[in-house]
Design a protein around this motif. Structure first.
Motif, PDB file in Angstrom:
ATOM      1  N   MET A 118      -1.832  -6.075 -11.406  1.00 44.99           N
ATOM      2  CA  MET A 118      -2.815  -6.195 -10.338  1.00 44.99           C
ATOM      3  C   MET A 118      -2.302  -5.501  -9.082  1.00 44.99           C
ATOM      4  O   MET A 118      -1.137  -5.617  -8.732  1.00 44.99           O
ATOM      5  CB  MET A 118      -3.085  -7.675 -10.020  1.00 44.99           C
ATOM      6  CG  MET A 118      -3.708  -8.451 -11.151  1.00 44.99           C
ATOM      7  SD  MET A 118      -3.877 -10.210 -10.769  1.00 44.99           S
ATOM      8  CE  MET A 118      -5.059 -10.152  -9.422  1.00 44.99           C
ATOM      9  N   ALA A 119      -3.178  -4.769  -8.408  1.00 41.44           N
ATOM     10  CA  ALA A 119      -2.797  -4.053  -7.196  1.00 41.44           C
ATOM     11  C   ALA A 119      -3.293  -4.802  -5.968  1.00 41.44           C
ATOM     12  O   ALA A 119      -4.442  -5.233  -5.904  1.00 41.44           O
ATOM     13  CB  ALA A 119      -3.369  -2.644  -7.229  1.00 41.44           C
ATOM     14  N   TYR A 120      -2.418  -4.955  -4.993  1.00 43.15           N
ATOM     15  CA  TYR A 120      -2.771  -5.640  -3.758  1.00 43.15           C
ATOM     16  C   TYR A 120      -2.715  -4.719  -2.553  1.00 43.15           C
ATOM     17  O   TYR A 120      -3.481  -4.869  -1.609  1.00 43.15           O
ATOM     18  CB  TYR A 120      -1.849  -6.844  -3.537  1.00 43.15           C
ATOM     19  CG  TYR A 120      -2.091  -7.944  -4.547  1.00 43.15           C
ATOM     20  CD1 TYR A 120      -3.039  -8.930  -4.312  1.00 43.15           C
ATOM     21  CD2 TYR A 120      -1.396  -7.969  -5.751  1.00 43.15           C
ATOM     22  CE1 TYR A 120      -3.284  -9.926  -5.237  1.00 43.15           C
ATOM     23  CE2 TYR A 120      -1.629  -8.965  -6.688  1.00 43.15           C
ATOM     24  CZ  TYR A 120      -2.574  -9.939  -6.427  1.00 43.15           C
ATOM     25  OH  TYR A 120      -2.823 -10.917  -7.358  1.00 43.15           O
ATOM     26  N   LEU A 121      -1.796  -3.755  -2.561  1.00 42.64           N
ATOM     27  CA  LEU A 121      -1.715  -2.813  -1.463  1.00 42.64           C
ATOM     28  C   LEU A 121      -2.960  -1.931  -1.434  1.00 42.64           C
ATOM     29  O   LEU A 121      -3.465  -1.520  -2.476  1.00 42.64           O
ATOM     30  CB  LEU A 121      -0.474  -1.932  -1.612  1.00 42.64           C
ATOM     31  CG  LEU A 121       0.889  -2.633  -1.524  1.00 42.64           C
ATOM     32  CD1 LEU A 121       1.993  -1.634  -1.800  1.00 42.64           C
ATOM     33  CD2 LEU A 121       1.077  -3.279  -0.167  1.00 42.64           C
ATOM     34  N   ASN A 122      -3.450  -1.658  -0.232  1.00 42.17           N
ATOM     35  CA  ASN A 122      -4.600  -0.774  -0.071  1.00 42.17           C
ATOM     36  C   ASN A 122      -4.096   0.619   0.285  1.00 42.17           C
ATOM     37  O   ASN A 122      -3.675   0.847   1.415  1.00 42.17           O
ATOM     38  CB  ASN A 122      -5.531  -1.290   1.026  1.00 42.17           C
ATOM     39  CG  ASN A 122      -6.722  -0.360   1.248  1.00 42.17           C
ATOM     40  OD1 ASN A 122      -6.955   0.554   0.467  1.00 42.17           O
ATOM     41  ND2 ASN A 122      -7.463  -0.591   2.322  1.00 42.17           N
ATOM     42  N   PRO A 123      -4.127   1.581  -0.662  1.00 39.86           N
ATOM     43  CA  PRO A 123      -3.573   2.909  -0.384  1.00 39.86           C
ATOM     44  C   PRO A 123      -4.297   3.629   0.743  1.00 39.86           C
ATOM     45  O   PRO A 123      -3.743   4.541   1.355  1.00 39.86           O
ATOM     46  CB  PRO A 123      -3.745   3.654  -1.717  1.00 39.86           C
ATOM     47  CG  PRO A 123      -4.824   2.900  -2.440  1.00 39.86           C
ATOM     48  CD  PRO A 123      -4.674   1.468  -2.024  1.00 39.86           C
ATOM     49  N   ALA A 124      -5.528   3.201   1.058  1.00 35.77           N
ATOM     50  CA  ALA A 124      -6.292   3.839   2.133  1.00 35.77           C
ATOM     51  C   ALA A 124      -5.862   3.350   3.505  1.00 35.77           C
ATOM     52  O   ALA A 124      -6.257   3.921   4.519  1.00 35.77           O
ATOM     53  CB  ALA A 124      -7.783   3.603   1.945  1.00 35.77           C
ATOM     54  N   GLY A 125      -5.073   2.268   3.536  1.00 34.95           N
ATOM     55  CA  GLY A 125      -4.601   1.780   4.821  1.00 34.95           C
ATOM     56  C   GLY A 125      -4.777   0.297   4.995  1.00 34.95           C
ATOM     57  O   GLY A 125      -4.064  -0.508   4.385  1.00 34.95           O
ATOM     58  N   ALA A 164      -0.745  -7.266   7.274  1.00 35.98           N
ATOM     59  CA  ALA A 164       0.549  -6.589   7.356  1.00 35.98           C
ATOM     60  C   ALA A 164       1.128  -6.361   5.963  1.00 35.98           C
ATOM     61  O   ALA A 164       1.555  -5.264   5.616  1.00 35.98           O
ATOM     62  CB  ALA A 164       1.515  -7.409   8.210  1.00 35.98           C
ATOM     63  N   GLY A 165       1.119  -7.410   5.145  1.00 35.18           N
ATOM     64  CA  GLY A 165       1.763  -7.339   3.840  1.00 35.18           C
ATOM     65  C   GLY A 165       1.097  -6.421   2.850  1.00 35.18           C
ATOM     66  O   GLY A 165       1.762  -5.826   1.994  1.00 35.18           O
ATOM     67  N   PHE A 166      -0.218  -6.288   2.934  1.00 29.38           N
ATOM     68  CA  PHE A 166      -0.955  -5.452   1.983  1.00 29.38           C
ATOM     69  C   PHE A 166      -1.401  -4.122   2.573  1.00 29.38           C
ATOM     70  O   PHE A 166      -2.196  -3.397   1.967  1.00 29.38           O
ATOM     71  CB  PHE A 166      -2.179  -6.207   1.458  1.00 29.38           C
ATOM     72  CG  PHE A 166      -1.843  -7.389   0.573  1.00 29.38           C
ATOM     73  CD1 PHE A 166      -0.640  -7.463  -0.110  1.00 29.38           C
ATOM     74  CD2 PHE A 166      -2.745  -8.434   0.421  1.00 29.38           C
ATOM     75  CE1 PHE A 166      -0.335  -8.555  -0.921  1.00 29.38           C
ATOM     76  CE2 PHE A 166      -2.457  -9.527  -0.389  1.00 29.38           C
ATOM     77  CZ  PHE A 166      -1.248  -9.585  -1.066  1.00 29.38           C
ATOM     78  N   VAL A 210       3.677 -12.532  -8.349  1.00 29.33           N
ATOM     79  CA  VAL A 210       2.327 -11.999  -8.588  1.00 29.33           C
ATOM     80  C   VAL A 210       2.129 -10.645  -7.910  1.00 29.33           C
ATOM     81  O   VAL A 210       1.545  -9.735  -8.499  1.00 29.33           O
ATOM     82  CB  VAL A 210       1.254 -13.001  -8.116  1.00 29.33           C
ATOM     83  CG1 VAL A 210      -0.137 -12.381  -8.177  1.00 29.33           C
ATOM     84  CG2 VAL A 210       1.297 -14.256  -8.978  1.00 29.33           C
ATOM     85  N   HIS A 211       2.641 -10.477  -6.701  1.00 27.84           N
ATOM     86  CA  HIS A 211       2.431  -9.235  -5.958  1.00 27.84           C
ATOM     87  C   HIS A 211       3.467  -8.198  -6.371  1.00 27.84           C
ATOM     88  O   HIS A 211       4.338  -7.811  -5.590  1.00 27.84           O
ATOM     89  CB  HIS A 211       2.532  -9.492  -4.454  1.00 27.84           C
ATOM     90  CG  HIS A 211       1.597 -10.541  -3.942  1.00 27.84           C
ATOM     91  ND1 HIS A 211       1.841 -11.258  -2.784  1.00 27.84           N
ATOM     92  CD2 HIS A 211       0.410 -11.006  -4.424  1.00 27.84           C
ATOM     93  CE1 HIS A 211       0.846 -12.109  -2.590  1.00 27.84           C
ATOM     94  NE2 HIS A 211      -0.016 -11.985  -3.566  1.00 27.84           N
ATOM     95  N   ARG A 212       3.362  -7.692  -7.591  1.00 29.59           N
ATOM     96  CA  ARG A 212       4.386  -6.784  -8.109  1.00 29.59           C
ATOM     97  C   ARG A 212       4.356  -5.412  -7.452  1.00 29.59           C
ATOM     98  O   ARG A 212       5.350  -4.682  -7.504  1.00 29.59           O
ATOM     99  CB  ARG A 212       4.250  -6.651  -9.629  1.00 29.59           C
ATOM    100  CG  ARG A 212       4.676  -7.889 -10.410  1.00 29.59           C
ATOM    101  CD  ARG A 212       6.125  -8.264 -10.109  1.00 29.59           C
ATOM    102  NE  ARG A 212       6.543  -9.436 -10.854  1.00 29.59           N
ATOM    103  CZ  ARG A 212       7.230  -9.398 -11.996  1.00 29.59           C
ATOM    104  NH1 ARG A 212       7.574  -8.236 -12.515  1.00 29.59           N
ATOM    105  NH2 ARG A 212       7.573 -10.520 -12.611  1.00 29.59           N
ATOM    106  N   ASP A 213       3.224  -5.025  -6.845  1.00 30.33           N
ATOM    107  CA  ASP A 213       3.254  -3.742  -6.136  1.00 30.33           C
ATOM    108  C   ASP A 213       3.981  -3.870  -4.799  1.00 30.33           C
ATOM    109  O   ASP A 213       4.417  -2.870  -4.228  1.00 30.33           O
ATOM    110  CB  ASP A 213       1.851  -3.166  -5.952  1.00 30.33           C
ATOM    111  CG  ASP A 213       0.857  -4.123  -5.321  1.00 30.33           C
ATOM    112  OD1 ASP A 213       1.162  -5.328  -5.231  1.00 30.33           O
ATOM    113  OD2 ASP A 213      -0.243  -3.671  -4.929  1.00 30.33           O
TER     114      ASP A 213
END
Length: 331
Positions: A1-8, A177-179, A279-282
């Motif tokens: 599962m992806a949590y970071l937003n690559p767009a910002g 901040a985290g994502f 859970v937040h592996r990214d």
């Protein structure tokens, strides 16, 4: 599962099921003792609000509670803490089953807290801000004697104002901040978070509680973020200007609440750390869960009594949690 937003900038999906359980049953779900089950995870700050409010109001006998494990996959939270991996009341392995029972094509987040209608096995709502508001204002027939007023009429306007900025910059601010997927988005969220924490420090330096002279839901909402700050947000989410334990006013305020019946006795630091770091592996690819910080520091003297205030107003502290709901491990 992806949590970071690559767009910002991270944007929270707030499309919740808005059905309400009310005293008059206007949405088709009247308040009834024993009819509904509150499903939570002790890891989740939003669910932690509902756990605390339910405890403070003494709704244990009217609204049962199912606790999921601290981790989940793309399908949803699971009841892996129960002996056979099924919730003993709902008979399901995953919270997802209750959502799909009501909405077979449900395509939004399977989130906690959620309230499930036991007779049908269908989810009623996962609208976390409304859930706790309704527990205070719609479930009054089942409140314990001495239950505190968590939404006093005379403080409602001020509470709404404070809750709005705390949600935007603190409760959700740590996630922004985290994502964050870019340096610019991260720094913007970081600056907003610590500016608001400084504002809160100034406010709480002159009064014991966030709004008024007793505990309200405004305190519950802030507490569930603060109690996770050093264990998770400082390192995992890079909210590292200071630890909570290095912010004297907020650290004393948080310990004051932690040592108040109904707050600290709902906290499981093991579940909290396992959820975020596994859970937040990214964000944390290794899945390694940190051993610290030492939870015993939460029970040290805080000195907030000097500011006065009455924790429960004209009410009384809640009794200890039922043995079946006691946190088994908190280190």
């Amino acid at each position: 599962m992806a949590y970071l937003n690559p767009a910002g900038e991270f944007t929270r999906d707030q499309r919740y099921i808005a059905t309400r359980i009310t005293a008059d049953g206007r949405d088709g779900f009247p308040v009834e003792a024993g009819r509904y089950r509150l499903v939570v995870s002790r890891a989740c700050p939003w669910a932690n609000r509902a756990i605390i409010v339910r405890r403070l109001l003494g709704l244990e006998n009217a609204l049962s509670m199912g606790v999921t494990g601290p981790t989940h996959d793309e399908r949803s939270w699971t009841f892996d803490l129960d002996p056979d991996g099924r919730d003993p009341v709902l008979g399901i392995e995953r919270l997802q089953e209750a959502f799909l029972k009501r909405y077979p094509d449900y395509d939004k987040g399977i989130t906690v807290p959620a309230i499930v209608d036991v007779p049908t096995g269908e989810v009623v709502t996962n609208d976390f801000p409304q859930i706790t508001l309704d527990l205070s204002l719609e479930w009054t027939a089942f409140h314990r004697d001495g239950a505190p007023r968590l939404w006093p009429d005379e403080l409602r306007e001020e509470m709404d104002q404070v809750n709005a900025v705390v949600f935007k910059n603190v409760n959700n601010g740590v996630y922004r901040a985290g994502f964050a997927g870019t340096q610019e988005a991260y720094e913007k969220a970081y600056d907003r978070l610590f500016a608001r924490l400084d504002w809160l420090s100034e406010r709480l330096g002159r009064q014991r509680y966030l709004v008024g002279d007793q505990i309200t839901e405004a305190d519950v909402r802030l507490f569930t973020t603060l109690v996770r700050f050093d264990a998770v947000y400082h390192g995992h989410f890079k909210c590292n200007r200071q630890k909570l334990s290095e912010m004297p006013v907020l650290w004393a305020y948080a310990r004051d609440l932690f040592q108040t019946p109904g707050f600290g006795d709902t906290i499981d630091f093991t579940h909290i750390k396992r959820h975020y770091y596994q859970v937040h592996r990214d964000v944390n690819p290794s899945g390694i869960v940190p051993s610290g910080p030492d939870p015993s520091t939460w029970t040290t003297a805080h000195g907030r009594e000097e500011l006065g205030g009455r924790p429960f107003g004209d009410g009384t502290p809640p009794p200890p949690p039922p043995a079946s709901e006691a946190v088994q491990e908190s280190a």
